[in-house]
Design a protein around this motif. Structure first.
Motif, PDB file in Angstrom:
ATOM      1  N   GLU A  33      69.542  11.232  -0.213  1.00 33.65           N
ATOM      2  CA  GLU A  33      68.332  10.739   0.435  1.00 33.65           C
ATOM      3  C   GLU A  33      68.571  10.344   1.887  1.00 33.65           C
ATOM      4  N   PHE A  34      69.822  10.318   2.312  1.00 35.14           N
ATOM      5  CA  PHE A  34      70.131   9.815   3.645  1.00 35.14           C
ATOM      6  C   PHE A  34      70.222  10.962   4.648  1.00 35.14           C
ATOM      7  N   GLY A  35      69.965  10.618   5.918  1.00 36.91           N
ATOM      8  CA  GLY A  35      69.960  11.620   6.961  1.00 36.91           C
ATOM      9  C   GLY A  35      68.658  12.396   6.988  1.00 36.91           C
ATOM     10  N   ASP A  36      68.534  13.269   7.988  1.00 37.67           N
ATOM     11  CA  ASP A  36      67.356  14.137   8.065  1.00 37.67           C
ATOM     12  C   ASP A  36      67.412  15.219   6.997  1.00 37.67           C
ATOM     13  N   ILE A  37      68.607  15.756   6.769  1.00 41.36           N
ATOM     14  CA  ILE A  37      68.816  16.759   5.718  1.00 41.36           C
ATOM     15  C   ILE A  37      70.191  16.518   5.109  1.00 41.36           C
ATOM     16  N   SER A  38      70.270  16.581   3.791  1.00 40.33           N
ATOM     17  CA  SER A  38      71.560  16.598   3.099  1.00 40.33           C
ATOM     18  C   SER A  38      71.743  17.958   2.440  1.00 40.33           C
ATOM     19  N   THR A  39      72.983  18.377   2.341  1.00 38.82           N
ATOM     20  CA  THR A  39      73.293  19.657   1.704  1.00 38.82           C
ATOM     21  C   THR A  39      74.316  19.437   0.598  1.00 38.82           C
ATOM     22  N   CYS A  40      74.358  20.387  -0.320  1.00 34.81           N
ATOM     23  CA  CYS A  40      75.357  20.321  -1.383  1.00 34.81           C
ATOM     24  C   CYS A  40      75.796  21.729  -1.750  1.00 34.81           C
ATOM     25  N   SER A  41      77.001  21.835  -2.241  1.00 41.43           N
ATOM     26  CA  SER A  41      77.529  23.089  -2.776  1.00 41.43           C
ATOM     27  C   SER A  41      77.520  23.029  -4.293  1.00 41.43           C
ATOM     28  N   PHE A  42      77.108  24.136  -4.907  1.00 39.98           N
ATOM     29  CA  PHE A  42      77.182  24.278  -6.361  1.00 39.98           C
ATOM     30  C   PHE A  42      78.174  25.382  -6.733  1.00 39.98           C
ATOM     31  N   GLY A  64      73.940  26.351  -3.894  1.00 41.76           N
ATOM     32  CA  GLY A  64      73.899  25.136  -3.107  1.00 41.76           C
ATOM     33  C   GLY A  64      72.472  24.642  -3.026  1.00 41.76           C
ATOM     34  N   ALA A  65      72.259  23.580  -2.261  1.00 39.00           N
ATOM     35  CA  ALA A  65      70.924  23.010  -2.132  1.00 39.00           C
ATOM     36  C   ALA A  65      70.778  22.328  -0.782  1.00 39.00           C
ATOM     37  N   VAL A  66      69.533  22.269  -0.319  1.00 34.65           N
ATOM     38  CA  VAL A  66      69.156  21.450   0.830  1.00 34.65           C
ATOM     39  C   VAL A  66      68.152  20.419   0.335  1.00 34.65           C
ATOM     40  N   MET A  67      68.267  19.201   0.850  1.00 33.24           N
ATOM     41  CA  MET A  67      67.427  18.095   0.413  1.00 33.24           C
ATOM     42  C   MET A  67      66.977  17.293   1.622  1.00 33.24           C
ATOM     43  N   THR A  68      65.731  16.878   1.618  1.00 37.34           N
ATOM     44  CA  THR A  68      65.186  16.113   2.733  1.00 37.34           C
ATOM     45  C   THR A  68      64.049  15.236   2.229  1.00 37.34           C
ATOM     46  N   LYS A  69      63.785  14.150   2.940  1.00 38.50           N
ATOM     47  CA  LYS A  69      62.641  13.297   2.609  1.00 38.50           C
ATOM     48  C   LYS A  69      61.365  13.810   3.266  1.00 38.50           C
ATOM     49  N   CYS A  70      61.493  14.727   4.211  1.00 39.07           N
ATOM     50  CA  CYS A  70      60.358  15.179   5.018  1.00 39.07           C
ATOM     51  C   CYS A  70      59.742  16.450   4.437  1.00 39.07           C
TER      52      CYS A  70
END
Length: 358
Positions: free
Chosen positions: A168-177, A189-195
Motif C-alpha cells: 500500500e505504500f508509495g505511488d506504485i508497488s511491484t512484486c515478482s511471482f 508479477g503484479a503492480v499495485m497502487t492506491k490510485c
C-alpha cells in the motif's frame, strides 16, 4: 543435492482442475477468467483495492516507471537484484545509487535526501529479504521534494507495516511471482497502487495500449499473463499459510543450529507478518564466506551470494556505497524452501561450523 531454493508445487490434481477448465473454454490468454479470479483473490488475501497481474516482476517495474512518466534521475539502492536497476535504464532514466542501512540492508533515507538534485524524479527502493524500507521517512522526503516513490517488493509478499500491506505504500508497488518466490505463478508479477487512475493507465500499458479492439490509449507493451500461470497461482494460494509456517520454523531452527557460528543476521525483529522468505547470513570477512561456500558446494549444497556484486560496481553507474559493498561481499543465503527437512538443515549447519572450527 540440496538446492538453495525449490519451488512449491501444489498437488497435481488440483492444478489439473484449472487446466481442464482452460481446455474447455479454449481461452488461453488476453485477460481470461482465471487471471481475473487470481487478481480478486490476491486483493482479498493482501487487503488491497487495486492490483494487476502481469508477466513478471521486471515488467512490473517498467510499467511503474512508464505509468508515472518518470524522467531524469531515479535514486535507488545498489543492494538489490539487477532488474531493479536495469528497469530504470531500460526506461531511459539514470540510476543514482545511495547506500543502505547496515542493520536492515534497505535504502538509507538520510542518503536519499543528500542525493536529490533538480534532475531527480523518483525513488525506487527494495524491501530486501522481506524487510520493509523505512516507508514513512521515505514518503516524507518524497513529499518535501515532489518525488514519486516506487517499491520493489519482490521479496515482501504478505509483509505488513502498521497493519497495512507493504504494497500500500508509495505511488506504485511491484512484486515478482517467479517460481522461487513465497507465492508464485511459475512466471509472473503484479503492480499495485492506491490510485485508480494510475491503475487504469497501467492496465492500458500492459495490453499494447488497447482501449477496446479498434482504439488505443497511448503506447503500451505486452505485459499480460496467461491462464496457465494464473491457474498455478490459484492452486498455490490455499497453501500460503502452510508454506510460510514451514519457512518460519526452518528460519528459527537454523538460528538455533548456528548459535556458535561467527556471523550476524539482518534485523528482522518487530516486522509485522514477516514472511521468512530467505535465510541470509553475513560473515565477518570474505575469506570465511568463500571457505564456507566451497565446503557447501563440495557436499552438494547450494548457497547464493544474494546480492553480489553490488549494482554500483557493475558498470551501470558509479556510487560510493561502502555499507552495501561490505554487505554484498560477505552475505549468502542458505537453502530454505517448503520441503527442506530438519536433517538437511543439520547437515548444512554441521558443515558451516566445521569450517569455522578447523
Amino acid at each position: 543435492m540440496i538446492p538453495v531454493t525449490k519451488p512449491f508445487l501444489p498437488p497435481r490434481e488440483e492444478y489439473d482442475r484449472f487446466l481442464d477448465g482452460i481446455w474447455e473454454r479454449n481461452w488461453l490468454t488476453n485477460n481470461g477468467p482465471l487471471v481475473n479470479e487470481l487478481e480478486l483473490q490476491l486483493k482479498e488475501h493482501l487487503g488491497l483495492d487495486h492490483l494487476l497481474f502481469v508477466s513478471n516482476g521486471t515488467i512490473a517495474l517498467q510499467l511503474a516507471i512508464k505509468a508515472l512518466g518518470l524522467r531524469g534521475e531515479i535514486i535507488t539502492t545498489p543492494f538489490s537484484y539487477v532488474a531493479t536497476t536495469t528497469s530504470i535504464i531500460w526506461e531511459g532514466c539514470t540510476p543514482v545509487f545511495v547506500d543502505i542501512l547496515a542493520d536492515r540492508l534497505t535504502i538509507d533515507p538520510d542518503m536519499i535526501e543528500a542525493a536529490i538534485t533538480p534532475n531527480t524524479s523518483a525513488i525506487l527502493a527494495t524491501h530486501v529479504y522481506g524487510i520493509p524500507c523505512e516507508v514513512e521517512g521515505i514518503q516524507q522526503i518524497a513529499d518535501a521534494h515532489g518525488l514519486k516513490v516506487i517499491y520493489d517488493g519482490a521479496h515482501a509478499f504478505g509483509v505488513k507495516v502498521n497493519g497495512k500491506s507493504i504494497f500500500e505504500f508509495g505511488d506504485i508497488s511491484t512484486c515478482s511471482f517467479h517460481a522461487t518466490k513465497l507465492f508464485h505463478t511459475i512466471e509472473g508479477g503484479a503492480v499495485m497502487t492506491k490510485c485508480p487512475e494510475t491503475l487504469k493507465k497501467m492496465a492500458y500499458l500492459r495490453n499494447f495500449g488497447h482501449d477496446g479492439f479498434e482504439k488505443f490509449n497511448g503506447i503500451g507493451i505486452n505485459g499480460k499473463n496467461s491462464e496457465f500461470h494464473a491457474g498455478m497461482g490459484l492452486a498455490v494460494i490455499p497453501y500460503l499459510d502452510e508454506i510460510q509456517k514451514k519457512k518460519q520454523n526452518q528460519f528459527f531452527y537454523y538460528k538455533e543450529l548456528l548459535k556458535g557460528l561467527n556471523v550476524r543476521y539482518p534485523e528482522t525483529n518487530q516486522i509485522e507478518n514477516y514472511n521468512f522468505a530467505y535465510f541470509p547470513i553475513i560473515f565477518t570477512d570474505v575469506l570465511q564466506l568463500k571457505k564456507c561456500m566451497h565446503v557447501l558446494d563440495e557436499n552438494g549444497i547450494g548457497s547464493r551470494r544474494y546480492f553480489y556484486p553490488a549494482l554500483n560496481n557493475i558498470g551501470f553507474n558509479e556510487g560510493i556505497c561502502p555499507v552495501s559493498d561490505r554487505i554484498s561481499d560477505r552475505v549468502i543465503c542458505l537453502p530454505l524452501y517448503h520441503s527442506l527437512t530438519k536433517e538437511e538443515q543439520r547437515m548444512v549447519a554441521r558443515l558451516l561450523l566445521r569450517v569455522q572450527n578447523n
